[in-house]
Scaffold this motif. Structure first.
Motif, PDB file in Angstrom:
ATOM      1  N   GLN A  62     -15.010  -6.803  -4.207  1.00 59.36           N
ATOM      2  CA  GLN A  62     -14.145  -7.645  -3.386  1.00 59.36           C
ATOM      3  C   GLN A  62     -12.716  -7.125  -3.472  1.00 59.36           C
ATOM      4  OE1 GLN A  62     -14.787 -11.631  -4.827  1.00 59.36           O
ATOM      5  NE2 GLN A  62     -16.954 -11.639  -4.252  1.00 59.36           N
ATOM      6  N   LEU A  63     -12.044  -7.025  -2.330  1.00 56.11           N
ATOM      7  CA  LEU A  63     -10.714  -6.426  -2.265  1.00 56.11           C
ATOM      8  C   LEU A  63      -9.697  -7.424  -1.732  1.00 56.11           C
ATOM      9  CD1 LEU A  63     -11.625  -2.972  -0.630  1.00 56.11           C
ATOM     10  CD2 LEU A  63     -11.794  -3.615  -3.023  1.00 56.11           C
ATOM     11  N   GLU A  64      -8.443  -7.284  -2.204  1.00 57.93           N
ATOM     12  CA  GLU A  64      -7.329  -8.075  -1.679  1.00 57.93           C
ATOM     13  C   GLU A  64      -6.092  -7.199  -1.697  1.00 57.93           C
ATOM     14  OE1 GLU A  64      -6.280 -12.517  -2.516  1.00 57.93           O
ATOM     15  OE2 GLU A  64      -5.107 -11.323  -3.937  1.00 57.93           O
ATOM     16  N   ALA A  65      -5.452  -7.054  -0.538  1.00 58.81           N
ATOM     17  CA  ALA A  65      -4.276  -6.193  -0.429  1.00 58.81           C
ATOM     18  C   ALA A  65      -2.999  -7.023  -0.474  1.00 58.81           C
ATOM     19  CB  ALA A  65      -4.325  -5.396   0.867  1.00 58.81           C
ATOM     20  N   THR A  66      -1.978  -6.487  -1.165  1.00 57.65           N
ATOM     21  CA  THR A  66      -0.672  -7.148  -1.264  1.00 57.65           C
ATOM     22  C   THR A  66       0.422  -6.091  -1.150  1.00 57.65           C
ATOM     23  OG1 THR A  66      -1.575  -8.813  -2.775  1.00 57.65           O
ATOM     24  CG2 THR A  66       0.813  -8.591  -2.712  1.00 57.65           C
ATOM     25  N   ARG A  67       1.419  -6.353  -0.327  1.00 60.68           N
ATOM     26  CA  ARG A  67       2.515  -5.399  -0.170  1.00 60.68           C
ATOM     27  C   ARG A  67       3.458  -5.472  -1.377  1.00 60.68           C
ATOM     28  NH1 ARG A  67       2.759  -2.520   4.244  1.00 60.68           N
ATOM     29  NH2 ARG A  67       1.692  -3.258   6.128  1.00 60.68           N
ATOM     30  N   SER A  68       4.122  -4.336  -1.617  1.00 58.08           N
ATOM     31  CA  SER A  68       5.085  -4.271  -2.704  1.00 58.08           C
ATOM     32  C   SER A  68       6.278  -5.181  -2.412  1.00 58.08           C
ATOM     33  CB  SER A  68       5.565  -2.828  -2.880  1.00 58.08           C
ATOM     34  OG  SER A  68       6.717  -2.765  -3.681  1.00 58.08           O
ATOM     35  N   VAL A  69       6.837  -5.793  -3.449  1.00 53.63           N
ATOM     36  CA  VAL A  69       8.032  -6.627  -3.257  1.00 53.63           C
ATOM     37  C   VAL A  69       9.299  -5.776  -3.257  1.00 53.63           C
ATOM     38  CG1 VAL A  69       6.954  -8.651  -4.293  1.00 53.63           C
ATOM     39  CG2 VAL A  69       8.256  -7.101  -5.750  1.00 53.63           C
ATOM     40  N   LEU A  70       9.177  -4.508  -3.716  1.00 53.43           N
ATOM     41  CA  LEU A  70      10.337  -3.620  -3.785  1.00 53.43           C
ATOM     42  C   LEU A  70      10.375  -2.607  -2.649  1.00 53.43           C
ATOM     43  CD1 LEU A  70      10.333  -2.829  -7.634  1.00 53.43           C
ATOM     44  CD2 LEU A  70      11.693  -4.538  -6.435  1.00 53.43           C
ATOM     45  N   ASP A  71       9.199  -2.216  -2.160  1.00 55.05           N
ATOM     46  CA  ASP A  71       9.112  -1.175  -1.121  1.00 55.05           C
ATOM     47  C   ASP A  71       7.987  -1.561  -0.169  1.00 55.05           C
ATOM     48  OD1 ASP A  71       9.037   1.050   0.414  1.00 55.05           O
ATOM     49  OD2 ASP A  71       8.564   2.467  -1.201  1.00 55.05           O
ATOM     50  N   GLU A  72       8.341  -2.016   1.027  1.00 50.79           N
ATOM     51  CA  GLU A  72       7.342  -2.608   1.930  1.00 50.79           C
ATOM     52  C   GLU A  72       6.282  -1.620   2.415  1.00 50.79           C
ATOM     53  OE1 GLU A  72       9.839  -2.203   6.138  1.00 50.79           O
ATOM     54  OE2 GLU A  72       9.174  -4.173   5.422  1.00 50.79           O
ATOM     55  N   LYS A  73       6.550  -0.313   2.307  1.00 47.41           N
ATOM     56  CA  LYS A  73       5.536   0.648   2.765  1.00 47.41           C
ATOM     57  C   LYS A  73       4.428   0.877   1.728  1.00 47.41           C
ATOM     58  CE  LYS A  73       7.797   5.028   1.482  1.00 47.41           C
ATOM     59  NZ  LYS A  73       9.112   4.554   1.020  1.00 47.41           N
ATOM     60  N   THR A  74       4.650   0.420   0.488  1.00 47.09           N
ATOM     61  CA  THR A  74       3.644   0.560  -0.568  1.00 47.09           C
ATOM     62  C   THR A  74       2.722  -0.650  -0.575  1.00 47.09           C
ATOM     63  OG1 THR A  74       5.211   1.823  -1.918  1.00 47.09           O
ATOM     64  CG2 THR A  74       3.290   0.930  -3.037  1.00 47.09           C
ATOM     65  N   VAL A  75       1.409  -0.385  -0.586  1.00 45.99           N
ATOM     66  CA  VAL A  75       0.406  -1.458  -0.562  1.00 45.99           C
ATOM     67  C   VAL A  75      -0.466  -1.346  -1.811  1.00 45.99           C
ATOM     68  CG1 VAL A  75      -1.525  -2.480   0.706  1.00 45.99           C
ATOM     69  CG2 VAL A  75       0.400  -1.473   1.959  1.00 45.99           C
ATOM     70  N   PHE A  76      -0.710  -2.482  -2.448  1.00 53.70           N
ATOM     71  CA  PHE A  76      -1.583  -2.551  -3.631  1.00 53.70           C
ATOM     72  C   PHE A  76      -2.893  -3.221  -3.240  1.00 53.70           C
ATOM     73  CE2 PHE A  76       2.750  -2.421  -5.176  1.00 53.70           C
ATOM     74  CZ  PHE A  76       2.688  -1.507  -6.231  1.00 53.70           C
ATOM     75  N   VAL A  77      -4.004  -2.505  -3.460  1.00 51.56           N
ATOM     76  CA  VAL A  77      -5.331  -3.058  -3.181  1.00 51.56           C
ATOM     77  C   VAL A  77      -5.944  -3.474  -4.507  1.00 51.56           C
ATOM     78  CG1 VAL A  77      -7.605  -2.630  -2.195  1.00 51.56           C
ATOM     79  CG2 VAL A  77      -5.587  -1.561  -1.178  1.00 51.56           C
ATOM     80  N   LYS A  78      -6.117  -4.779  -4.682  1.00 54.81           N
ATOM     81  CA  LYS A  78      -6.701  -5.297  -5.933  1.00 54.81           C
ATOM     82  C   LYS A  78      -8.220  -5.368  -5.776  1.00 54.81           C
ATOM     83  CE  LYS A  78      -3.745  -8.495  -5.087  1.00 54.81           C
ATOM     84  NZ  LYS A  78      -3.004  -9.764  -5.015  1.00 54.81           N
ATOM     85  N   VAL A  79      -8.920  -4.926  -6.811  1.00 53.88           N
ATOM     86  CA  VAL A  79     -10.387  -4.817  -6.756  1.00 53.88           C
ATOM     87  C   VAL A  79     -11.000  -5.774  -7.785  1.00 53.88           C
ATOM     88  CG1 VAL A  79     -12.360  -3.248  -6.923  1.00 53.88           C
ATOM     89  CG2 VAL A  79     -10.136  -2.381  -6.145  1.00 53.88           C
ATOM     90  N   HIS A  80     -12.006  -6.524  -7.357  1.00 50.62           N
ATOM     91  CA  HIS A  80     -12.716  -7.450  -8.243  1.00 50.62           C
ATOM     92  C   HIS A  80     -14.216  -7.182  -8.150  1.00 50.62           C
ATOM     93  CE1 HIS A  80     -14.073 -11.179 -10.142  1.00 50.62           C
ATOM     94  NE2 HIS A  80     -14.843 -11.390  -9.093  1.00 50.62           N
ATOM     95  N   ALA A  81     -14.870  -7.157  -9.310  1.00 46.28           N
ATOM     96  CA  ALA A  81     -16.329  -6.974  -9.353  1.00 46.28           C
ATOM     97  C   ALA A  81     -16.984  -8.320  -9.687  1.00 46.28           C
ATOM     98  CB  ALA A  81     -16.703  -5.937 -10.402  1.00 46.28           C
ATOM     99  N   PRO A  82     -17.778  -8.889  -8.771  1.00 38.15           N
ATOM    100  CA  PRO A  82     -18.470 -10.154  -9.050  1.00 38.15           C
ATOM    101  C   PRO A  82     -19.563  -9.969 -10.109  1.00 38.15           C
ATOM    102  CG  PRO A  82     -18.456  -9.635  -6.690  1.00 38.15           C
ATOM    103  CD  PRO A  82     -18.020  -8.405  -7.421  1.00 38.15           C
ATOM    104  N   TRP A  83     -20.083 -11.076 -10.591  1.00 36.57           N
ATOM    105  CA  TRP A  83     -21.104 -11.099 -11.650  1.00 36.57           C
ATOM    106  C   TRP A  83     -22.315 -10.254 -11.286  1.00 36.57           C
ATOM    107  CZ3 TRP A  83     -22.131 -12.238 -16.551  1.00 36.57           C
ATOM    108  CH2 TRP A  83     -23.467 -12.448 -16.946  1.00 36.57           C
ATOM    109  N   GLU A  84     -22.806 -10.373 -10.070  1.00 41.45           N
ATOM    110  CA  GLU A  84     -24.012  -9.657  -9.649  1.00 41.45           C
ATOM    111  C   GLU A  84     -23.798  -8.143  -9.721  1.00 41.45           C
ATOM    112  OE1 GLU A  84     -27.059 -10.824  -8.901  1.00 41.45           O
ATOM    113  OE2 GLU A  84     -26.303 -12.770  -9.550  1.00 41.45           O
TER     114      GLU A  84
END
Length: 860
Positions: A62-84
């Motif tokens: 599962q992914l969730e993207a969030t833009r940088s608070v310091l540099d708007e062109k930088t994007v952080f993609v957070k990755v989560h692994a579910p139980w299954e």
């Protein structure tokens, strides 16, 4: 991916914005739509990234993207692994997980009360609970010790599983060859970074009450300089960083602890030499105006060198008495045994860690092909085993060509290092002429400077400093060269790559660091001829001679400068540079904004760990291990310097990992890998080098031969065994009229002497065998060879006995391993038996029901 989620202003949060799903990994990229200059390949990169992220989602992440608070062109993609997903891949990766708490009682050590004083407070870092474990299988899920699904897989295991998936997901197909893996995407710049998160700031506890703040605890109780005398919390380090980091610090801590014994014995031998130097008869003779003051030495170079008085070496002879004493022999033998004890006890400790950290039967998952290898797969061959076609980067002929070229390149660079050593030797020979002509060394000179700054000393110190500078510069060049050669070799997997690079780098470093020491120890002053017939280097430079006391003091000087300088240089390189880079990065970030920065963005601005990880840390320590063992007979304080350096090194490496670098992807490791056989090889070589240093570099054997054979009749004139007359007996006589014109000194001869003295065992002028080696020489050679053979065989025999007596695995560890195997089989087999019984019971019931219906009488 859709619209990016906004930052929720929780700087210490380790979860998605919903506060439920834990962030297991972070990917970072620059949004092409926000860039001022757009390149043609941006669309292609974006498409590859979209395909990759889509495939990650298809694999259950599962992914969730969030833009940088310091540099708007930088994007952080957070990755989560579910139980299954975690359960599925834990089974694929054969990850061992808890079955039930360990019920074996741990035997208390006799020194437990003492070590408790140096342990981390158990109220701050609680000891990890021990479990019996087994490779995870979903069908046996009920047998595992699951109290909470959210904590069953710890953060390090979760990150390892996610990285396993990230390394295997496809993002493109080119010419029927799949392109996959986060490493390739990072190399091509599609992603800027990929890393697991630190769980908190190192400077303060997390604001999230549910966060354990393990990074903060590690910094406070492990990395902080105040803990320099404390034992390391190894289980906690392993829990946070994984087994590969854990076993490095376990090995470094064990090596440092063993150095305490070596350092104590080394200091004892040094103090013995220091307090006994006033009883050093041969040094007293050198300094005695009536003995050394009347001995005129022959010039040590051609023409510009003059005759000199033996007493000018008085100070160096006193220093030499400290190192060239009976204590040196004792310490050399002790170190030969110490190194065996160290390696054997480390094997036992390693076996304990293998059990405690669940790597006893570690099944290495099928290793991923390196992207660099995969990119070159253009040739098709038939696999002999599967009989199927597969792509390879080169044919059999091409592979031979690559191996030949790489081997040739390795030898070329090794010969280049040897050439640099020859350059240092030429410097020594040429500069000695300059110092001889400029420094005061007249026969009747009384200048204070001549006591301490002789031409030999000046040449030795300046050459050692230049040698050290050349070594450090060549190191930087050779690191890049070794990597280039290994890249061209194109190993298939990362393990093969690291092993190949390890071999090359160690060969480079071995020759680079040790060659100058080998020259001083075994070549300098050994092939000089005699004043009337000197030996020339390259047909031009006259070979260097040792001081009348030998080359041992010069070897000691060389070792002290290289070992000390290397420690200072490495710490500056390893600690100061990352700190300065991070300081500049933080300053720039603070100048741009005073906004609250999330955890993932704080970690992004830390320094990335290199691809080789701990390779350079291991290399640095193994090179140091070589200095401590190979040449310890000439420098008994080497273990003390190494001990002080290592106590700092542990905390500096810990500080570096916890404060300056992103969190490493946790990795499994069963042992220290190729470094173990390398250290065993050094240990075997150390016995030979130390025996040869005592025999050929020090003057211990000639002194013993004189004491027992040549001080008394028939060769000597003393009535009892003594060292008196040693200097006069071991300096040969040369007639100044026998000088050749090419080597005759310019300076006029003062006084009524017709002879001068030189360091060798030859017959005097006028003898029927003048200037040939005398009987003393052959006695000394025989004694030296006998000493080497006896010392080597005694130490090797003791080493063999120690290796045989000390088992690699302790009985306690064997019992624990057997108990765990038994328990695992019992639990899992009982579970299978219950399933079988249940299944058979149902079948039996159906059969009985069928039989009953067949024989039941029909109702009318």
């Amino acid at each position: 991916m859709g619209r990016a989620a906004d930052f929720d202003n929780k700087p210490d949060s380790l979860f998605f914005n919903d506060g439920q799903r834990r962030i297991d990994f972070v990917l970072v990229y620059e949004d092409e739509t926000k860039m001022s200059h757009k390149r043609s390949n941006h669309k292609k990169q974006k498409r590859k990234r979209q395909v990759y992220e889509s495939n990650l989602i298809n694999n259950g992440l599962q992914l969730e993207a969030t833009r940088s608070v310091l540099d708007e062109k930088t994007v952080f993609v957070k990755v989560h692994a579910p139980w299954e997903v975690l359960c599925t891949y834990a089974e694929v990766m054969h990850i061992k997980l808890p079955l039930q708490p360990n019920d074996l009682k741990t035997r208390e050590s006799a020194f437990n009360w003492f070590t408790r004083l140096f342990r981390v407070d158990e109220n701050i870092i609680k000891p990890e609970q021990e479990f019996f474990t087994a490779p995870f299988k979903r069908e046996h899920l009920s047998n595992f010790y699951i109290q909470d699904k959210d904590t069953f897989f710890n953060p390090a295991t979760r990150s390892r599983i996610v990285h396993f998936i990230l390394s295997r997901v496809k993002y493109a197909t080119k010419q029927n060859v799949k392109k996959f893996g986060i490493n390739k995407l990072l190399d091509t710049g599609i992603y800027k970074a990929a890393f697991p998160l630190h769980d908190s700031s190192f400077g303060h506890l997390s604001t999230d009450p549910d966060c354990p703040s393990e990074r903060y605890l590690l910094y406070r109780e492990w990395a902080h300089p105040k803990n320099i005398l404390k034992l390391q919390p190894l289980d906690f380090i392993r829990k946070y960083y994984g087994e590969k980091i854990g076993i490095y610090f376990a090995w470094l801590g064990f090596y440092t602890n063993m150095l305490i014994v070596a350092a104590v014995v080394g200091v004892g031998c040094f103090l013995y030499g220091f307090f006994m130097k006033d009883n050093c008869t041969w040094s007293q003779e050198v300094c005695d105006p009536n003995i050394g003051g009347n001995i005129i030495m022959c010039p040590q170079c051609d023409k510009v060198c003059t005759y000199w008085n033996l007493t000018i070496t008085c100070e160096s002879s006193k220093k030499l008495c400290i190192f060239d004493s009976f204590g040196t022999l004792v310490f050399a033998v002790f170190m030969g045994i110490w190194v065996t004890l160290f390696l054997e006890f480390w094997k036992r400790r390693q076996a304990e860690l293998e059990y405690e950290w669940d790597t006893v039967e570690y099944l290495e998952q099928e290793e991923q092909i390196r992207p660099e290898y995969e990119a070159q797969c253009t040739h098709v061959v038939v696999n002999e085993i599967t009989q199927q076609e597969e792509h390879v980067p080169y044919t059999a002929c091409g592979k031979c060509v690559r191996i030949t070229l790489c081997t040739s390149a390795v030898f070329f660079w090794i010969f280049l290092i040897i050439a640099s050593v020859i350059g240092i030797i030429v410097y020594r020979l040429s500069v000695f002429l300059v110092f001889s002509a400029t420094l005061p060394r007249h026969i009747n000179g009384t200048q204070a400077i001549r006591k301490y700054l002789t031409p030999q000393t000046a040449t030795s110190v300046t050459a050692s400093i230049i040698s050290f500078i050349v070594i450090m510069v060549l190191n930087i060049v050779y690191e890049k060269v070794a990597i280039l050669i290994t890249d061209f070799e194109l190993p298939r997997t990362q393990t093969e790559y690291e092993n190949s690079l390890t071999t090359k780098m160690f060969l480079f470093q071995f020759v680079n660091y040790y060659s100058s020491c080998f020259y001083i120890a075994f070549f300098k002053g050994k092939f000089v001829g005699y004043p009337g017939n000197p030996v020339y280097w390259l047909g031009k430079y006259r070979n260097e001679e040792c001081d009348p006391g030998g080359c041992l003091l010069e070897l000691t000087t060389q070792l002290a400068i290289i070992v000390g300088g290397k420690a200072i240089w490495n710490n500056i390189q390893e600690v100061l540079l990352p700190w300065v880079k991070n300081l500049i990065g933080r300053y720039c970030a603070d100048a741009r904004s005073e906004k609250t920065v999330p955890r993932w963005e704080q970690d992004y601005h830390l320094q990335p760990i290199g691809k080789l990880g701990l390779f350079y840390e291991y290399l640095e320590m193994v090179i140091q291990f070589g200095f401590v063992t190979l040449f310890v007979a000439s420098f008994p304080l080497a273990p003390l310097l190494a001990l002080i350096n290592n106590m700092l090194e542990i905390r500096l490496d810990a500080w570096k990992l916890t404060t300056q670098f992103r969190r490493m992807v946790p990795q499994k490791a069963q042992d220290i890998g190729a470094w173990q056989p390398i250290m065993q090889g050094i240990a075997i070589l150390a016995v030979v080098t130390n025996a040869m240093i005592i025999a050929f570099t020090s003057d211990m054997i000639p002194r013993l031969v004189y004491y027992w054979s040549f001080s008394v009749p028939p060769y000597g004139s003393h009535s009892s065994y003594t060292m008196r007359g040693y200097i006069n007996n071991t300096l040969s006589v040369f007639s100044i009229s026998d000088f050749k014109n090419a080597s005759k000194p310019f300076s006029p001869w003062f006084g009524n002497h017709t002879t001068c003295r030189y360091r060798d065992f030859r017959y005097p002028p006028g003898h029927q065998h003048q200037y040939e080696h005398n009987i003393y020489y052959w006695h000394v050679i025989a004694a030296k060879l006998a000493f080497i053979i006896v010392m080597e065989h005694v130490i090797y025999f003791v080493k063999f006995i120690i290796s045989y007596i000390i088992p690699d695995v302790s009985q306690e560890t064997k019992s624990k391993v057997k108990r765990e195997k038994y328990l695992t089989q019992k639990i899992l087999h009982e579970n299978d038996l219950k399933v079988v019984k249940k299944t058979i019971g149902k079948i039996a019931d159906k059969i009985i029901e069928g039989v009953d219906s067949t024989f039941r009488p029909k109702t009318e």
